[in-house]
Design a protein around this motif. Structure first.
Motif, mmCIF file in Angstrom:
data_model
loop_
_atom_site.group_PDB
_atom_site.id
_atom_site.type_symbol
_atom_site.label_atom_id
_atom_site.label_comp_id
_atom_site.label_asym_id
_atom_site.label_seq_id
_atom_site.Cartn_x
_atom_site.Cartn_y
_atom_site.Cartn_z
ATOM 1 N N ALA A 28 0.728 -1.295 0.096
ATOM 2 C CA ALA A 28 -0.021 -0.027 -0.074
ATOM 3 C C ALA A 28 0.936 1.287 -0.054
ATOM 4 O O ALA A 28 1.855 1.316 0.853
ATOM 5 N N GLY A 29 0.440 2.115 -0.969
ATOM 6 C CA GLY A 29 1.245 3.474 -0.930
ATOM 7 C C GLY A 29 2.333 3.403 -1.899
ATOM 8 O O GLY A 29 3.274 4.526 -1.706
ATOM 9 N N LEU A 30 2.709 2.385 -2.225
ATOM 10 C CA LEU A 30 3.763 2.248 -3.080
ATOM 11 C C LEU A 30 3.791 1.750 -4.587
ATOM 12 O O LEU A 30 2.469 1.434 -4.621
ATOM 13 N N TYR A 31 4.591 1.871 -5.456
ATOM 14 C CA TYR A 31 4.299 1.712 -6.831
ATOM 15 C C TYR A 31 5.408 0.938 -7.406
ATOM 16 O O TYR A 31 6.360 1.176 -7.115
ATOM 17 N N HIS A 32 5.177 0.113 -8.733
ATOM 18 C CA HIS A 32 6.106 -0.172 -9.579
ATOM 19 C C HIS A 32 6.207 0.544 -10.828
ATOM 20 O O HIS A 32 5.146 1.478 -11.016
ATOM 21 N N LEU A 33 7.104 0.399 -11.456
ATOM 22 C CA LEU A 33 7.190 0.927 -13.149
ATOM 23 C C LEU A 33 6.753 0.130 -13.881
ATOM 24 O O LEU A 33 7.073 -1.017 -14.131
ATOM 25 N N GLY A 34 5.832 0.565 -15.019
ATOM 26 C CA GLY A 34 5.278 -0.059 -16.014
ATOM 27 C C GLY A 34 5.552 0.638 -17.195
ATOM 28 O O GLY A 34 5.710 1.935 -17.250
ATOM 29 N N VAL A 35 5.451 0.025 -18.308
ATOM 30 C CA VAL A 35 5.693 0.685 -19.597
ATOM 31 C C VAL A 35 4.739 0.060 -20.745
ATOM 32 O O VAL A 35 4.675 -0.997 -20.608
ATOM 33 N N HIS A 36 4.295 1.053 -21.491
ATOM 34 C CA HIS A 36 3.304 0.693 -22.653
ATOM 35 C C HIS A 36 4.151 1.254 -24.018
ATOM 36 O O HIS A 36 4.634 2.410 -23.667
ATOM 37 N N ILE A 37 4.270 0.550 -24.789
ATOM 38 C CA ILE A 37 4.945 1.128 -26.378
ATOM 39 C C ILE A 37 3.877 1.017 -27.330
ATOM 40 O O ILE A 37 3.436 -0.153 -27.701
ATOM 41 N N TRP A 38 3.540 2.064 -27.918
ATOM 42 C CA TRP A 38 2.773 2.145 -29.124
ATOM 43 C C TRP A 38 3.492 2.264 -30.388
ATOM 44 O O TRP A 38 3.754 3.493 -30.615
ATOM 45 N N GLY A 44 -0.647 6.727 -39.232
ATOM 46 C CA GLY A 44 -1.197 6.993 -38.020
ATOM 47 C C GLY A 44 -2.016 5.803 -37.468
ATOM 48 O O GLY A 44 -2.688 6.048 -36.061
ATOM 49 N N GLU A 45 -1.624 4.666 -37.707
ATOM 50 C CA GLU A 45 -2.096 3.558 -37.311
ATOM 51 C C GLU A 45 -1.251 3.108 -36.080
ATOM 52 O O GLU A 45 -0.128 2.980 -36.139
ATOM 53 N N PHE A 46 -1.834 2.315 -35.165
ATOM 54 C CA PHE A 46 -1.254 1.821 -34.160
ATOM 55 C C PHE A 46 -1.030 0.023 -34.415
ATOM 56 O O PHE A 46 -2.014 -0.452 -34.656
ATOM 57 N N TRP A 135 -2.247 -3.915 -37.563
ATOM 58 C CA TRP A 135 -2.108 -2.265 -37.420
ATOM 59 C C TRP A 135 -3.660 -1.925 -37.389
ATOM 60 O O TRP A 135 -4.521 -2.642 -38.176
ATOM 61 N N CYS A 136 -3.959 -0.977 -36.562
ATOM 62 C CA CYS A 136 -5.394 -0.337 -36.344
ATOM 63 C C CYS A 136 -5.276 1.164 -36.438
ATOM 64 O O CYS A 136 -4.546 1.732 -35.961
ATOM 65 N N ASP A 137 -6.383 1.646 -37.109
ATOM 66 C CA ASP A 137 -6.492 2.943 -37.278
ATOM 67 C C ASP A 137 -7.482 3.254 -35.867
ATOM 68 O O ASP A 137 -7.808 2.441 -35.130
ATOM 69 N N ARG A 140 -10.782 1.763 -35.696
ATOM 70 C CA ARG A 140 -10.853 0.419 -35.311
ATOM 71 C C ARG A 140 -10.320 -0.012 -33.730
ATOM 72 O O ARG A 140 -10.937 -0.788 -33.208
ATOM 73 N N LEU A 141 -9.540 0.731 -33.384
ATOM 74 C CA LEU A 141 -8.944 0.762 -31.985
ATOM 75 C C LEU A 141 -10.204 0.772 -30.989
ATOM 76 O O LEU A 141 -10.342 0.103 -30.167
ATOM 77 N N MET A 142 -10.693 1.923 -31.058
ATOM 78 C CA MET A 142 -11.665 2.130 -30.136
ATOM 79 C C MET A 142 -13.160 1.225 -30.361
ATOM 80 O O MET A 142 -13.686 1.127 -29.583
ATOM 81 N N ARG A 143 -13.499 0.900 -31.612
ATOM 82 C CA ARG A 143 -14.463 -0.183 -31.637
ATOM 83 C C ARG A 143 -14.050 -1.520 -30.965
ATOM 84 O O ARG A 143 -14.735 -2.089 -30.044
#
Length: 169
Positions: A28-38, A44-46, A135-137, A140-143
């Motif tokens: 509780a009260g602590l955190y770890h480090l995460g990463v997201h890579i797009w 402009g597609e992901f 690949w998603c525009d 599509r990603l939001m759908r």
């Protein structure tokens, strides 16, 4: 197999000198480090990835490339490692652009974008974690998010990502 060890951070993002083993509850009260890579192409597609059915968290669902930093890694080092492991992309430090660092429930999530133009079939997938990529525009990603086939990181998260996409194609 060796357990992953994570550094623990305080609420201000400073290392505490403490560590934990992946799979344990973050204190509780602590955190770890995460990463997201797009990965984002010139259209402009992901690039999104389908999680393998053998992973513990969210098997079979589409998600962003990413993971957690191991003890001693900073966010950029962890992002480069995860990109190499999961997609076979060996990115230079200057190729990844951090667009956000979000304090989540028990992690600081560093969100990166990298410009990559290559067909989906040219990525080398880590089969233990990734079963497919596409690949998603933005539509599509939001759908996919709406129909629960893509993990929902939250409305504010996707607004931030799509704002970046609109201004950095």
């Amino acid at each position: 197999m060796t357990s992953e060890i994570w550094d623990l951070y305080d609420g201000n993002g400073q290392k505490t000198g403490r560590t934990m083993v992946r799979g344990e509850d973050v204190p509780a009260g602590l955190y770890h480090l995460g990463v997201h890579i797009w990965p984002m192409n010139s259209r402009g597609e992901f690039l999104v990835q389908k999680r393998s059915m053998t992973v513990q968290w969210k098997p079979g669902i589409w998600a962003v490339t990413g993971g957690s930093a191991m003890a001693g890694e900073d966010a950029l080092t962890a992002a480069r490692r995860e990109l190499r492991e999961e997609l076979g992309v060996d990115a230079g430090e200057d190729e990844l652009r951090r667009i956000a660092c979000l304090r989540r429930t028990n992690s600081f999530c560093n969100v990166f974008v990298i410009k990559i133009d290559r067909p989906a079939e040219d990525f080398v997938l880590q089969k233990e974690e990734v079963s497919a990529v596409r690949w998603c525009d933005a539509d599509r990603l939001m759908r996919m998010v709406a129909d629960n086939t893509f993990y929902n990181y939250g409305d504010a998260y996707f607004r931030m990502l799509l704002q970046y996409q609109r201004t950095h194609r």
